[in-house]
Design an enzyme around this catalytic site. Sequence first.
Site, short mmCIF file in Angstrom:
data_model
loop_
_atom_site.label_atom_id
_atom_site.label_comp_id
_atom_site.label_asym_id
_atom_site.label_seq_id
_atom_site.Cartn_x
_atom_site.Cartn_y
_atom_site.Cartn_z
N GLU A 207 48.46 51.07 38.32
CA GLU A 207 47.01 50.97 38.11
C GLU A 207 46.81 49.96 36.99
O GLU A 207 46.99 50.28 35.82
CB GLU A 207 46.45 52.35 37.71
CG GLU A 207 46.56 53.41 38.80
CD GLU A 207 45.49 53.25 39.88
OE1 GLU A 207 44.47 52.58 39.65
OE2 GLU A 207 45.69 53.81 40.97
N CYS A 241 38.96 49.57 32.18
CA CYS A 241 39.64 48.68 33.13
C CYS A 241 38.68 48.12 34.18
O CYS A 241 38.86 47.01 34.65
CB CYS A 241 40.79 49.41 33.81
SG CYS A 241 40.26 50.95 34.57
P1 NAD Z 1 49.86 48.35 28.18
O1 NAD Z 1 50.36 47.85 29.47
O2 NAD Z 1 50.10 47.55 26.95
O3 NAD Z 1 50.47 49.81 27.86
C1 NAD Z 1 50.50 50.86 28.80
C2 NAD Z 1 51.69 51.75 28.51
O4 NAD Z 1 52.89 50.98 28.63
C3 NAD Z 1 51.69 52.38 27.12
O5 NAD Z 1 52.08 53.74 27.25
C4 NAD Z 1 52.73 51.57 26.37
O6 NAD Z 1 53.46 52.35 25.44
C5 NAD Z 1 53.66 51.07 27.45
N1 NAD Z 1 54.22 49.73 27.17
C6 NAD Z 1 53.61 48.70 26.51
N2 NAD Z 1 54.43 47.61 26.48
C7 NAD Z 1 55.55 47.95 27.13
C8 NAD Z 1 56.76 47.26 27.43
N3 NAD Z 1 56.96 46.00 27.05
N4 NAD Z 1 57.74 47.92 28.13
C9 NAD Z 1 57.53 49.19 28.54
N5 NAD Z 1 56.42 49.90 28.26
C10 NAD Z 1 55.43 49.30 27.57
O7 NAD Z 1 48.31 48.62 28.42
P2 NAD Z 1 47.22 49.08 27.37
O8 NAD Z 1 46.98 47.99 26.38
O9 NAD Z 1 47.54 50.44 26.85
O10 NAD Z 1 45.96 49.23 28.33
C11 NAD Z 1 45.13 48.16 28.66
C12 NAD Z 1 45.37 47.66 30.06
O11 NAD Z 1 45.41 48.72 30.96
C13 NAD Z 1 44.26 46.74 30.55
O12 NAD Z 1 44.82 45.65 31.24
C14 NAD Z 1 43.47 47.62 31.50
O13 NAD Z 1 42.74 46.93 32.48
C15 NAD Z 1 44.54 48.45 32.08
N6 NAD Z 1 44.00 49.71 32.56
C16 NAD Z 1 43.98 49.92 33.90
C17 NAD Z 1 43.43 51.09 34.39
C18 NAD Z 1 43.37 51.39 35.84
O14 NAD Z 1 43.09 52.53 36.19
N7 NAD Z 1 43.62 50.45 36.73
C19 NAD Z 1 42.92 52.04 33.49
C20 NAD Z 1 42.98 51.77 32.14
C21 NAD Z 1 43.53 50.60 31.68
#
Ligand code: NAD
Length: 453
Positions: A207, A241
């Site tokens: 997602e 998002c």
């Molecule tokens: P992110 O991808 O930075 O982090 C998400 C998760 O991944 C966190 O738990 C984090 O600890 C982990 N993570 C971060 N970097 C990592 C890495 N290098 N390796 C492994 N794990 C890692 O996202 P965010 O900043 O928390 O959220 C924002 C993003 O999420 C935006 O792009 C938004 O559009 C998207 N989002 C999508 C939805 C949806 O339902 N489609 C909902 C909410 C947010």
Amino acid sequence: MEQLLQSQQQYFHTGRTRDVQQRRQALQTLIDGIRRYELEIAEALRLDLGKSHTEAYATEIGIVLHEARLALKHVGKWTKARRVRTPLTHIGSKGYVIPEPYGSVLIIVPWNYPFQLAICPLIGAIAAGNTAVIKPSELAPHTSTLLKRLIQELFPPSFVTVVEGGIDTNEALLELPFNYIFFTGSTSVGRIVMQTAAKRLIPVTLELGGKSPCIVHHDADIELAARRIAFGKWTNAGQTCVAPDYIYVHRSQHDALLSRLQAIVQQFYGDAPLLSDNYPSIINDKHFTRLTSYMEGERIAYGGRHDRDSRRIEPTILTDITWESRVMQDEIFGPILPILPYEDLEEVIKAVTERPKPLALYLFSQEKAIRQQITERISFGGGCINDTLMHLATPYLPFGGVGESGMGRYHGQFSFSTFSHEKSLLVQSTWLDIPFRYPGTRHALKWLKRFMK
Ligand code: NAD
């Protein structure tokens, strides 16, 4: 962590999670726990993101209670094996589709709806009969700790547990042989998750995010469009998002929309949004700096004031924006709204379709032909006509992205399907054994051609 997963797998193999009555009980336990913890959940969300109790209830607590109640009501029906037709070649047999749980699932959560995006997938995982490990975001620490406490109180860790931590923790979890990974977050981390999962061929739901357009055509009800866009953009200060990332407005309505948006922001948040209890803050300093930098050198038609101490940025509208502007290069994920005018819808279709497929798309128009033109020619995860965000708040619509905005979908029964493998089973008759498939049968080809054409 390895031990944790082993204990979950052992628990799964006891068959307890598959028992429908146990699934119902677990969902009821979850509902009761969330109700009991409502004030604490709202407080954690206030501390992490400055959300008001009303916003926290509408977008995080209420939405999951609704999902959980729906799953509780229907889980008995969802789990039943479905009888399907069989072709003539299978005469005498019966076909079944049997939903079965994958086993142990990993749910990775982002920070923007840190409660809802942990619990919503969990509801699907439990309803489908799995065990689950939840990895909350380290960037929403109060909600992360609260989730840990809540889940610890409600369930044994061999059934559902929360593992707190940052990227390292996530990397370690991703190396384990989970049976399913449900990831919500950015497209770039989504790629890493899928690559890691590919090593063990673990199925994934991703997602993700992206730039979601909002198109306002010349026949739109501008007052209503402005109100619903303002709601969609500035809920959670744009850190949603599916928030409208940018607006494409027909040139003839540009000024009217701008002036209505300004009036509505004042209605929603008063003259000083930076001090409003109804207006959330930006998650951390890094994102605050990133967002304020989008305003540099741009024409700020409205808002623009910000306060680093409280990490708040006013609802801000940028005009005279082009696709070359910095704010148009990545998902904004904050309270800054660029407005681009258009003359002809073809321009909009071209601009959107030559970029990655968006997670959401919104169109404001009264005309059926226009709605059809946009929805047929542009691919996007999901969206609304004459509204924003609301498609994700109904459990009867699948929610998910397409292309770079994600793969898979959930909510309501779609969550149950996501966390279930559909096992197919053919139950053959023993009283009949049609011979054509066996080598050496006379006229086999003739009969096969009759049945299989
Ligand atoms: P992110 O991808 O930075 O982090 C998400 C998760 O991944 C966190 O738990 C984090 O600890 C982990 N993570 C971060 N970097 C990592 C890495 N290098 N390796 C492994 N794990 C890692 O996202 P965010 O900043 O928390 O959220 C924002 C993003 O999420 C935006 O792009 C938004 O559009 C998207 N989002 C999508 C939805 C949806 O339902 N489609 C909902 C909410 C947010």
